[in-house]
Design a protein around this motif. Sequence first.
Motif, PDB file in Angstrom:
ATOM      1  N   ALA A 205      28.420  47.202  27.164  1.00  0.00           N
ATOM      2  CA  ALA A 205      26.983  47.486  27.252  1.00  0.00           C
ATOM      3  C   ALA A 205      26.610  48.684  26.392  1.00  0.00           C
ATOM      4  O   ALA A 205      27.413  49.601  26.178  1.00  0.00           O
ATOM      5  N   GLU A 206      25.379  48.688  25.892  1.00  0.00           N
ATOM      6  CA  GLU A 206      24.873  49.809  25.099  1.00  0.00           C
ATOM      7  C   GLU A 206      24.806  51.080  25.952  1.00  0.00           C
ATOM      8  O   GLU A 206      24.677  51.023  27.170  1.00  0.00           O
ATOM      9  N   GLU A 207      24.853  52.220  25.275  1.00  0.00           N
ATOM     10  CA  GLU A 207      24.630  53.482  25.951  1.00  0.00           C
ATOM     11  C   GLU A 207      23.219  53.485  26.549  1.00  0.00           C
ATOM     12  O   GLU A 207      22.297  52.895  25.990  1.00  0.00           O
ATOM     13  N   PHE A 208      23.068  54.121  27.697  1.00  0.00           N
ATOM     14  CA  PHE A 208      21.793  54.250  28.428  1.00  0.00           C
ATOM     15  C   PHE A 208      21.345  52.925  29.064  1.00  0.00           C
ATOM     16  O   PHE A 208      20.208  52.820  29.532  1.00  0.00           O
ATOM     17  N   SER A 209      22.187  51.907  29.095  1.00  0.00           N
ATOM     18  CA  SER A 209      21.774  50.618  29.655  1.00  0.00           C
ATOM     19  C   SER A 209      21.466  50.726  31.143  1.00  0.00           C
ATOM     20  O   SER A 209      21.986  51.593  31.860  1.00  0.00           O
ATOM     21  N   LEU A 210      20.624  49.804  31.597  1.00  0.00           N
ATOM     22  CA  LEU A 210      20.350  49.627  33.021  1.00  0.00           C
ATOM     23  C   LEU A 210      21.242  48.490  33.510  1.00  0.00           C
ATOM     24  O   LEU A 210      21.121  47.355  33.048  1.00  0.00           O
ATOM     25  N   ILE A 211      22.153  48.803  34.422  1.00  0.00           N
ATOM     26  CA  ILE A 211      23.105  47.828  34.947  1.00  0.00           C
ATOM     27  C   ILE A 211      22.667  47.428  36.352  1.00  0.00           C
ATOM     28  O   ILE A 211      22.574  48.276  37.248  1.00  0.00           O
ATOM     29  N   LEU A 212      22.400  46.149  36.560  1.00  0.00           N
ATOM     30  CA  LEU A 212      21.964  45.633  37.855  1.00  0.00           C
ATOM     31  C   LEU A 212      23.025  44.673  38.383  1.00  0.00           C
ATOM     32  O   LEU A 212      23.345  43.679  37.725  1.00  0.00           O
ATOM     33  N   LEU A 213      23.565  44.962  39.544  1.00  0.00           N
ATOM     34  CA  LEU A 213      24.663  44.180  40.095  1.00  0.00           C
ATOM     35  C   LEU A 213      24.298  43.699  41.498  1.00  0.00           C
ATOM     36  O   LEU A 213      23.978  44.513  42.372  1.00  0.00           O
ATOM     37  N   ASP A 214      24.345  42.397  41.706  1.00  0.00           N
ATOM     38  CA  ASP A 214      24.044  41.825  43.013  1.00  0.00           C
ATOM     39  C   ASP A 214      25.344  41.431  43.697  1.00  0.00           C
ATOM     40  O   ASP A 214      25.998  40.464  43.311  1.00  0.00           O
ATOM     41  N   GLU A 215      25.759  42.248  44.684  1.00  0.00           N
ATOM     42  CA  GLU A 215      26.978  42.044  45.463  1.00  0.00           C
ATOM     43  C   GLU A 215      28.231  41.948  44.583  1.00  0.00           C
ATOM     44  O   GLU A 215      28.942  40.940  44.578  1.00  0.00           O
ATOM     45  N   PRO A 216      28.547  43.006  43.849  1.00  0.00           N
ATOM     46  CA  PRO A 216      29.715  42.979  42.947  1.00  0.00           C
ATOM     47  C   PRO A 216      31.048  42.923  43.673  1.00  0.00           C
ATOM     48  O   PRO A 216      32.073  42.655  43.049  1.00  0.00           O
ATOM     49  N   GLU A 217      31.048  43.170  44.977  1.00  0.00           N
ATOM     50  CA  GLU A 217      32.313  43.145  45.727  1.00  0.00           C
ATOM     51  C   GLU A 217      32.802  41.744  46.031  1.00  0.00           C
ATOM     52  O   GLU A 217      33.889  41.570  46.614  1.00  0.00           O
ATOM     53  N   THR A 218      32.031  40.730  45.636  1.00  0.00           N
ATOM     54  CA  THR A 218      32.355  39.342  45.961  1.00  0.00           C
ATOM     55  C   THR A 218      33.819  39.005  45.636  1.00  0.00           C
ATOM     56  O   THR A 218      34.275  39.222  44.518  1.00  0.00           O
ATOM     57  N   SER A 219      34.544  38.497  46.611  1.00  0.00           N
ATOM     58  CA  SER A 219      35.935  38.008  46.480  1.00  0.00           C
ATOM     59  C   SER A 219      36.947  39.105  46.189  1.00  0.00           C
ATOM     60  O   SER A 219      38.076  38.805  45.800  1.00  0.00           O
ATOM     61  N   LEU A 220      36.571  40.374  46.375  1.00  0.00           N
ATOM     62  CA  LEU A 220      37.524  41.458  46.119  1.00  0.00           C
ATOM     63  C   LEU A 220      37.963  42.097  47.427  1.00  0.00           C
ATOM     64  O   LEU A 220      37.144  42.331  48.321  1.00  0.00           O
ATOM     65  N   HIS A 221      39.248  42.421  47.531  1.00  0.00           N
ATOM     66  CA  HIS A 221      39.734  43.105  48.719  1.00  0.00           C
ATOM     67  C   HIS A 221      39.326  44.584  48.656  1.00  0.00           C
ATOM     68  O   HIS A 221      38.929  45.094  47.587  1.00  0.00           O
ATOM     69  N   PRO A 222      39.366  45.319  49.783  1.00  0.00           N
ATOM     70  CA  PRO A 222      38.831  46.686  49.820  1.00  0.00           C
ATOM     71  C   PRO A 222      39.363  47.628  48.749  1.00  0.00           C
ATOM     72  O   PRO A 222      38.609  48.397  48.155  1.00  0.00           O
ATOM     73  N   ARG A 223      40.690  47.600  48.478  1.00  0.00           N
ATOM     74  CA  ARG A 223      41.235  48.521  47.477  1.00  0.00           C
ATOM     75  C   ARG A 223      40.684  48.207  46.092  1.00  0.00           C
ATOM     76  O   ARG A 223      40.386  49.114  45.311  1.00  0.00           O
ATOM     77  N   ALA A 224      40.536  46.921  45.779  1.00  0.00           N
ATOM     78  CA  ALA A 224      39.961  46.534  44.488  1.00  0.00           C
ATOM     79  C   ALA A 224      38.496  46.965  44.400  1.00  0.00           C
ATOM     80  O   ALA A 224      38.016  47.368  43.330  1.00  0.00           O
ATOM     81  N   GLN A 225      37.787  46.898  45.514  1.00  0.00           N
ATOM     82  CA  GLN A 225      36.389  47.347  45.530  1.00  0.00           C
ATOM     83  C   GLN A 225      36.298  48.836  45.209  1.00  0.00           C
ATOM     84  O   GLN A 225      35.409  49.258  44.456  1.00  0.00           O
ATOM     85  N   ARG A 226      37.197  49.618  45.770  1.00  0.00           N
ATOM     86  CA  ARG A 226      37.177  51.070  45.504  1.00  0.00           C
ATOM     87  C   ARG A 226      37.489  51.349  44.036  1.00  0.00           C
ATOM     88  O   ARG A 226      36.879  52.230  43.421  1.00  0.00           O
ATOM     89  N   ARG A 227      38.435  50.600  43.480  1.00  0.00           N
ATOM     90  CA  ARG A 227      38.760  50.808  42.063  1.00  0.00           C
ATOM     91  C   ARG A 227      37.618  50.333  41.163  1.00  0.00           C
ATOM     92  O   ARG A 227      37.388  50.909  40.090  1.00  0.00           O
ATOM     93  N   LEU A 228      36.910  49.305  41.601  1.00  0.00           N
ATOM     94  CA  LEU A 228      35.733  48.851  40.857  1.00  0.00           C
ATOM     95  C   LEU A 228      34.654  49.926  40.873  1.00  0.00           C
ATOM     96  O   LEU A 228      34.025  50.203  39.845  1.00  0.00           O
ATOM     97  N   LEU A 229      34.447  50.545  42.016  1.00  0.00           N
ATOM     98  CA  LEU A 229      33.472  51.641  42.110  1.00  0.00           C
ATOM     99  C   LEU A 229      33.850  52.778  41.167  1.00  0.00           C
ATOM    100  O   LEU A 229      32.993  53.340  40.471  1.00  0.00           O
ATOM    101  N   ASP A 230      35.138  53.103  41.118  1.00  0.00           N
ATOM    102  CA  ASP A 230      35.583  54.176  40.229  1.00  0.00           C
ATOM    103  C   ASP A 230      35.307  53.809  38.767  1.00  0.00           C
ATOM    104  O   ASP A 230      34.917  54.666  37.960  1.00  0.00           O
ATOM    105  N   PHE A 231      35.485  52.538  38.425  1.00  0.00           N
ATOM    106  CA  PHE A 231      35.171  52.066  37.073  1.00  0.00           C
ATOM    107  C   PHE A 231      33.682  52.252  36.764  1.00  0.00           C
ATOM    108  O   PHE A 231      33.306  52.719  35.676  1.00  0.00           O
TER     109      PHE A 231
END
Length: 613
Positions: free
Chosen positions: A303-329
């Motif tokens: 994505a371009e710098e300064f982009s607006l990122i809109l995510l609808d339920e990004p945790e779908t199909s991910l276990h809790p540890r993967a969700q935390r690592r996704l948040l860190d990303f």
Amino acid sequence: MSDFKERIEQLKDMFEKDTNRNIFQRYIEYIRFPFYKNFSANMKIDFSFPVMFLVGANGTGKSSLLQALYGAPKNNNVGQYWFNTELDYISDLKNNRHCYIYAYLTPYTKTLAEVLRSRIGKRGNPNFWETAQPQARYGMEIFSKHDKDKRETRSTRWNPVDKNVVYLDFRREIGAFDKYFYFGEKPNTVTMKTKQDLIRRMSKYIKLSHNSNKQCTYYKNGVCKAPIILETGELAEINKILDKKYLDGKIFEHNLYDRSSSGTHDNMGFSVILKTNFHEYSEAFAGSGETVVVKLVHEIFTAEEFSLILLDEPETSLHPRAQRRLLDFLLKQTVEKHLQVVASTHSKDMIEGMPKEAIKAFYINEKDGKTSILQDVVAGEAFFYISDINDKINIIVEDKLAKMIIEAVLKSMGEANESLFDVKYYPGGDTAIKKLFIPIYSKNSGNKDIYVILDGDKRKPHAIVENILEKDLTEENLKNLIIRQTGVGNIEFPSDSGKSEQRISQMVDYLKYYKNNVCYLPSDTPEELIWNDAVLQKADIENEDKTAIKNINDIKRKYAKFSEYMFGSSGADDIEKAHKYFLKRWLEAKDDSYDEMVKILNKIKDNNQISRK
């Protein structure tokens, strides 16, 4: 401090110092809704942190907000997602079109520009939205086209923000294989009778594209574009989130499984091929979580710098540890590329540890069925608030021990009584209950069966608002009365268009609810309620240790020391054992404090039966 906390602190520091938005350029500061969908009139949401989460039960409007944000920047239109059908007709009021207003700092003059997006409808398209002239009735600034201070405008209105948008709805961001296999139509040709037949036939064109890294076509309609080869950095992030060791990966955009395609590329899906040291496989053999993460990481990473990122339920199909690592990303990418991220979620793991400015809780106001919002809440508050309030008598308490005591008393009162109640505790303490939840419970008539039992040290005589003369029902008087009643200041009572009478009505409802639905334990704390020196004397520990415990004044330290002598440590698990030890003997003794607890619960039961008639 962990990397996660450091990243949040770094992001918070960057954002707070960037008052002129030189770093987070063209950042949307807030959005408000004079009249939009099922949102409460003039509902406003502040984007007070660059990574923000929307929390709420299904149907509260989280996706509607994401769609409104999608339609905010230049060249975007919310009508792409919200439009008329015969089943769902969108009716504008006579003098009030569906609209929303958002604000951003202009790039050159650093002026706070408010942009009105309105459902105008033109050229035969009733769902067309465009930037409209400011409206004084919405509290917007009106200016003329000759105003030299408004250089960044289009005539008499501000230009929409010029910002790249990435919108990923993870209810539909599934691989082409899953989309076709589970939702597509079965083929009916001489050579293809089953879905498996079609997939076998068409997958070879994806394989050809994979081998050649070029576009491949199937007759006129079918196309598989040249693959997107994942960069080393993308693979590293995907591997980190999924705890995998992919050597390389590719994304293929194609419509080969789409039987409705008629020469256009409007129905493109995507497939992935991933390679490890041992295997190479497509999304057909990958977990759905793998496919989602590959798509998400690629879209945000590129994505371009300064982009607006809109995510609808990004945790779908991910276990809790993967969700935390996704948040860190997400946090890492926001720091590096100065993004603005807004995501809806049902996952506590996605927001645990985020600052309260980053969390907004959506709920339905039962008085009018409209969506309202609770701003700036911590993760526990948000998920406590949206947890199911069922048709039982719900009791809210301050801590786990209070919950344990009340549930034990109810059990001792018999199965019939026990079945009527549901006890929940909120670890944020009494201040949050008074400040965040009671205003909501008192506002909604459907919440008469929600009771609060606070620790006895919070006990104050209930204010009887019915005895106050009407002339004395002012905001100032009621505010002071609520502070005296609760010991908490700055409780918010929002109103439409700042109407004082509406706030007064909410304050009166708050005090009435407090009188009818707030009770107190018969001791200062739950620890004191079940403590008994006689029980201590009978415990299997040394006499000198009993004396040492008895001489401790602080009740929590008493339990910690008892736990240490009785169970070998003062850790949380062993302190809970100590609580259960004293609770069991308190229930057996059935002393005056037990009888008082039974009276409180019977009174709640009787009040609830009356309120339901």
